[in-house]
Design a protein around this motif. Structure first.
Motif, PDB file in Angstrom:
ATOM      1  N   ARG A  33       0.735  -1.115   0.146  1.00 13.90           N
ATOM      2  CA  ARG A  33      -0.202   0.168  -0.070  1.00 13.90           C
ATOM      3  C   ARG A  33       0.777   1.692  -0.096  1.00 13.90           C
ATOM      4  O   ARG A  33       1.370   1.347   0.918  1.00 13.90           O
ATOM      5  N   ARG A  34       1.234   1.718  -1.448  1.00 12.33           N
ATOM      6  CA  ARG A  34       2.267   2.844  -1.517  1.00 12.33           C
ATOM      7  C   ARG A  34       1.421   4.199  -2.553  1.00 12.33           C
ATOM      8  O   ARG A  34       0.989   3.814  -2.986  1.00 12.33           O
ATOM      9  N   ILE A  35       2.208   5.164  -2.159  1.00 13.87           N
ATOM     10  CA  ILE A  35       1.888   6.049  -3.307  1.00 13.87           C
ATOM     11  C   ILE A  35       2.898   6.755  -4.089  1.00 13.87           C
ATOM     12  O   ILE A  35       4.142   6.856  -2.447  1.00 13.87           O
ATOM     13  N   LEU A  37       5.821   9.056  -5.083  1.00 17.03           N
ATOM     14  CA  LEU A  37       6.596  10.240  -4.717  1.00 17.03           C
ATOM     15  C   LEU A  37       6.300  11.543  -5.897  1.00 17.03           C
ATOM     16  O   LEU A  37       6.541  12.026  -6.013  1.00 17.03           O
TER      17      LEU A  37
ATOM     18  N   GLU B 104      12.031   9.697   4.083  1.00 17.71           N
ATOM     19  CA  GLU B 104      10.370   8.965   2.969  1.00 17.71           C
ATOM     20  C   GLU B 104       9.836  10.316   4.267  1.00 17.71           C
ATOM     21  O   GLU B 104       8.570  10.917   4.087  1.00 17.71           O
ATOM     22  N   ILE B 111       4.327  15.939   1.381  1.00 19.25           N
ATOM     23  CA  ILE B 111       3.430  16.563   0.945  1.00 19.25           C
ATOM     24  C   ILE B 111       2.915  16.856   1.431  1.00 19.25           C
ATOM     25  O   ILE B 111       1.454  17.922   0.937  1.00 19.25           O
ATOM     26  N   SER B 242       8.904   5.886  -3.561  1.00 18.46           N
ATOM     27  CA  SER B 242       7.037   5.969  -2.708  1.00 18.46           C
ATOM     28  C   SER B 242       7.355   6.023  -1.278  1.00 18.46           C
ATOM     29  O   SER B 242       8.103   5.865  -0.230  1.00 18.46           O
ATOM     30  N   VAL B 243       6.533   6.316  -0.570  1.00 15.96           N
ATOM     31  CA  VAL B 243       5.540   6.299   0.938  1.00 15.96           C
ATOM     32  C   VAL B 243       4.569   5.508   1.243  1.00 15.96           C
ATOM     33  O   VAL B 243       4.125   5.611   0.546  1.00 15.96           O
ATOM     34  N   ASP B 244       5.207   5.100   2.787  1.00 13.49           N
ATOM     35  CA  ASP B 244       3.960   4.192   2.678  1.00 13.49           C
ATOM     36  C   ASP B 244       2.759   5.242   3.604  1.00 13.49           C
ATOM     37  O   ASP B 244       3.204   5.700   4.586  1.00 13.49           O
ATOM     38  N   CYS B 245       1.662   5.050   2.699  1.00 17.51           N
ATOM     39  CA  CYS B 245       0.430   5.967   3.639  1.00 17.51           C
ATOM     40  C   CYS B 245      -0.569   5.763   2.384  1.00 17.51           C
ATOM     41  O   CYS B 245      -0.250   5.433   1.078  1.00 17.51           O
ATOM     42  N   SER B 246      -1.397   6.471   2.744  1.00 15.01           N
ATOM     43  CA  SER B 246      -2.691   6.160   1.836  1.00 15.01           C
ATOM     44  C   SER B 246      -3.529   7.761   1.617  1.00 15.01           C
ATOM     45  O   SER B 246      -3.474   8.187   1.643  1.00 15.01           O
ATOM     46  N   PRO B 247      -4.203   7.255   0.268  1.00 14.69           N
ATOM     47  CA  PRO B 247      -4.705   8.438   0.063  1.00 14.69           C
ATOM     48  C   PRO B 247      -5.433   9.366   1.245  1.00 14.69           C
ATOM     49  O   PRO B 247      -5.459  10.515   1.756  1.00 14.69           O
ATOM     50  N   ASP B 249      -4.640   8.589   4.644  1.00 13.94           N
ATOM     51  CA  ASP B 249      -3.875   9.342   5.406  1.00 13.94           C
ATOM     52  C   ASP B 249      -3.214  10.539   5.173  1.00 13.94           C
ATOM     53  O   ASP B 249      -3.423  11.935   6.052  1.00 13.94           O
ATOM     54  N   ILE B 250      -3.289  10.624   3.227  1.00 17.20           N
ATOM     55  CA  ILE B 250      -2.892  12.252   3.222  1.00 17.20           C
ATOM     56  C   ILE B 250      -4.340  13.171   3.125  1.00 17.20           C
ATOM     57  O   ILE B 250      -3.739  14.267   4.080  1.00 17.20           O
ATOM     58  N   GLN B 289       2.027   8.215  10.170  1.00 23.08           N
ATOM     59  CA  GLN B 289       2.487   9.182   8.708  1.00 23.08           C
ATOM     60  C   GLN B 289       1.176  10.913   8.973  1.00 23.08           C
ATOM     61  O   GLN B 289       1.678  11.471   7.945  1.00 23.08           O
TER      62      GLN B 289
END
Lengths: 291, 445
Positions: A33-35, A37, B104, B111, B242-247, B249-250, B289
């Motif tokens: 589960r990643r987004i 960059l 990260e 972000i 990439s970063v360990d988070c979900s939409p 989380d953002i 996150q």
């Protein structure tokens, strides 16, 4: 291409994990589960698009000008934007060598007293205006952003910076400059008084420009921007002289001081306030002089 | 507005970002110190600066603030790690650093910053009226809002060590020492704040910088001292794509940061720390996150959002050191200036975000190759020199007192948030109209 048994490397910490792990066994980060960059460059493009839109608006902004007749007491203190032609400019030198610039502005359309308003600049904005002689011609079409002051029997615009008077179209009238349209308001004559006179009846002299001499310097605190004086030959009463930016005379020196006699509310005492630009406000008297 | 002016302003803002990126390398340095320093140089060379359009100088400062607010946490994160003894109160980005995920964490914060920049430049221009109304609504109530924030800071103090002593005395100490030191720090910081607000200890010429030695002493120098004596080893950092988070989380992190950032930018005396703490409770934010993203959003909204209020046609609120410094030479008046400033924020923000990736890699490599203790020591000396230059030995003495107080949370493992009472309490009391009386009781007047 990774096979089913090939080890996985955690995208967060870079350490090796078994192929079937969905969460890193070292750092606990999710491996699936990643987004990406790439979201950052996309955001940057979005920001640049927003910037372009703002610059477009700034370059093509059509101000909502207030008609001059509409500037009535009901709109007192409102910030307004006005367009009009310069009918006259007066540069008034007031007491204490302060300047006030008064620009008579005439709105477009019919000529009537209601369609004229005085635009005023005082203090630093007036000085900035005067530093640009030739800025305005009579007949210039100008854009003014200002605060409205309107009440019973008065109405004017106060401009907080000279940059808020912008010439939209040059007129053909005579140039208005610092030396030209200057009119002098009668300067208030400085009142002669001694420290004893001032403090005996302070209300009589309150907020007046006075010349006091001969005085004697009693104390000059090193770290503070004032010094104390008393009438020459008399140690009491004493008065604080504040605001003088020149070389402070030595203790015991006989001097003449020109300044505004005013009450310092915060600390509760009377003082002589010298303007910082007034280098001649404090004059050291020659030995033996009493006048 | 002339297109040449717009382009010149853009260049000035980009120069500001470039300078901010250099200053941001010094951990603990605050942007308002940099601006004050810039202003002193500007006043020394006033003849040169007078020839510039004030709008250009304003855009330069805006570039400084934007660049700094996006980049300055990166150096603190990499160059001021805490050691193992802080495990119980380590912040998420510190934990990420020790897991090799410092890059990260920096990008997650970026972000959050991006969300705030989009909000400020993209949304704010359409809601200026609402922000003006919000400000008018908050204005008469600031004193009790700050009072409640102070109460919240006190109530949210808790014992962080898990040990339970064998004797009654030990158990009593376990329960109360950390709590007690937190309360002590709050009271002592309040008294220090009241003293500084009521007395001009430092030379009159630089009295506008009276809070500078206090803030450097309370926050920057103790962090650097702790970094110098820390036994931490920074592991090799991994540069993730990439970063360990979900939409979610953002979205949730940005929402938390927006609430905290707006709260702190509209409330004088409030900083993003306690505001974020409260907004995280209010929005039920959870997870590391979300915390990091929220921090990035709140920080940018606090620094840039508060400054942009100064240019906003329906608000014109002078909030924070940057706005106060700008107001010395520039008075915002027209809507096109606000459009220009919003555009400048977007350009400077885009440049800062483009720098962020490379900047974080650079800091990570420096932290791997150079002992961070030397960087912290150099930073401490540089800040002390700056305090001495701006506020003379009196400021240095004040900084010494503040440093002693700032070290208390580090040695007793309490949170540093109570230190913010230095600002919260005096502003709260002054706005309630009793600041003078309380200062009088304490003998400060």
């Amino acid at each position: 291409m990774p096979t089913a048994d090939a080890p996985l490397f955690c995208p967060s910490c870079g350490k090796e994990n078994p192929a079937d792990h969905k969460v890193c066994r070292f750092c606990g980060a999710s491996i699936v589960r990643r987004i990406s960059l790439k979201i950052v460059p996309i955001g940057v493009v979005l920001l640049l698009a927003i910037a372009a839109a703002h610059f477009h608006w700034a370059a093509n902004y059509a101000p909502d000008y207030a008609p001059i007749p509409s500037l009535t007491a009901e709109r007192n203190f409102e910030r307004v934007r006005v367009k009009g032609r310069v009918a006259d400019v007066q540069i008034v030198r007031e007491a204490y060598d302060h300047h006030q610039v008064r620009i008579e502005l005439e709105g477009e359309g019919e000529r009537s007293p209601d369609n004229r308003i005085s635009v005023r600049l005082e203090g630093e904005p007036a000085n900035d205006f005067l530093a640009n002689p030739g800025l305005l011609n009579r007949g210039d079409l100008v854009d003014v952003a200002a605060a409205l002051y309107a009440g019973a029997g008065y109405r004017h615009l106060s401009v907080s910076s000279a940059q808020f008077i912008r010439v939209l179209e040059k007129g053909s009238g005579p140039v208005v400059g610092a030396g030209e349209a200057e009119t002098r308001a009668p300067a208030a004559p400085a009142v002669r008084a001694t420290v004893a006179d001032l403090l005996a009846d302070p209300e009589k002299y309150r907020d007046q420009v006075v010349v006091a001499r001969p005085l004697e310097v009693v104390e000059t605190p090193a770290a503070l921007p004032f010094f104390r004086v008393a009438d020459a030959g008399r140690p009491e009463p004493q008065l604080v002289v504040i605001g003088f930016k020149g070389a402070v005379p030595a203790v015991g020196a006989r001097i003449s001081v020109r300044g505004k006699f005013t009450f310092y509310e915060k600390k509760g005492y009377w003082e002589l306030q010298v303007r910082d630009w007034d280098q001649g406000a404090v004059i050291v008297l020659p030995d033996g002089a009493s006048e | 507005m002339d297109i040449v002016i717009i382009l010149t302003c853009c260049c000035a803002a980009l120069i500001g970002v470039a300078i901010a990126s250099v200053f941001s390398l010094i951990p603990g340095l605050h942007i308002y110190n940099v601006i004050a320093f810039t202003m002193m140089i500007a006043f020394a060379a006033i003849d040169v600066f007078k020839t510039l359009d004030p709008l250009i100088t304003t855009c330069f400062i805006m570039g400084l603030v934007v660049g700094f607010s996006v980049l300055f946490t990166v150096s603190s994160q990499f160059f001021q790690p805490c050691d193992d003894s802080y495990r119980s109160m380590m912040l998420p980005h510190e934990r990420f650093l020790f897991e090799g995920r410092g890059y990260e964490a920096a990008m997650l914060s970026g972000i959050g910053s991006l969300c705030a920049l989009l909000l400020i430049s993209g949304l704010f221009p359409f809601v200026t009226g609402a922000i003006g109304v919000l400000r008018q609504l908050i204005r008469p109530h600031i004193y009790w809002i700050l009072g409640l924030v102070s109460l919240f800071v006190l109530m949210s103090e808790w014992p962080k060590d898990h040990g339970v002593g064998k004797t009654t005395g030990q158990r009593f100490a376990d329960a109360w020492v950390q709590l007690g030191m937190g309360l002590f720090v709050f009271v002592a910081a309040s008294i220090l704040g009241l003293f500084v607000f009521c007395n001009t200890v430092i030379p009159v010429d630089n009295a506008f910088q009276s809070l500078m030695p206090v803030f450097i002493g309370l926050f920057a120098i103790p962090s650097q001292i702790m970094a110098v004596i820390a036994h931490a080893r920074i592991p090799k950092q991994h540069f993730a794509a990439s970063v360990d988070c979900s939409p979610q989380d953002i979205a949730r992190g940005a929402m938390t940061g927006t609430v905290g950032g707006m709260f702190s930018s509209l409330t004088p005396g409030l900083t993003p720390g306690p505001a974020l703490l409260m907004s995280a409770h209010a929005t039920a934010s959870s997870g590391e996150q979300q915390f990091i993203i929220g921090g990035g959003t709140a920080r940018v909204l606090y620094y840039i959002g508060a400054l942009v209020l100064f240019f906003m046609p329906d608000v014109y609120m002078r909030r924070g050191g940057a706005a106060i410094n700008i107001s010395l030479f520039f008075v915002p008046e027209t809507a096109e200036q606000y459009f220009l400033i919003s555009g400048i924020i977007a350009v400077a923000g885009a440049a800062s975000l483009l720098l962020l990736g490379g900047y974080s890699r650079f800091c990570a490599r420096v932290a791997e190759k150079i002992d961070f203790r030397w960087i912290s020591l150099g930073g401490a000396l540089l800040l002390s020199a700056m305090v001495w230059y701006v506020t003379s030995w009196q400021g240095l003495a004040l900084m010494g007192v503040a440093t002693a107080l700032g070290l208390v949370p580090n040695f007793w493992h309490t949170r540093r948030i109570p230190l913010l009472a230095v600002l919260l309490v005096p502003v709260c009391l002054n706005m309630a109209g009793v600041g003078n009386d309380v200062a009088g009781w304490l003998g400060f007047r």
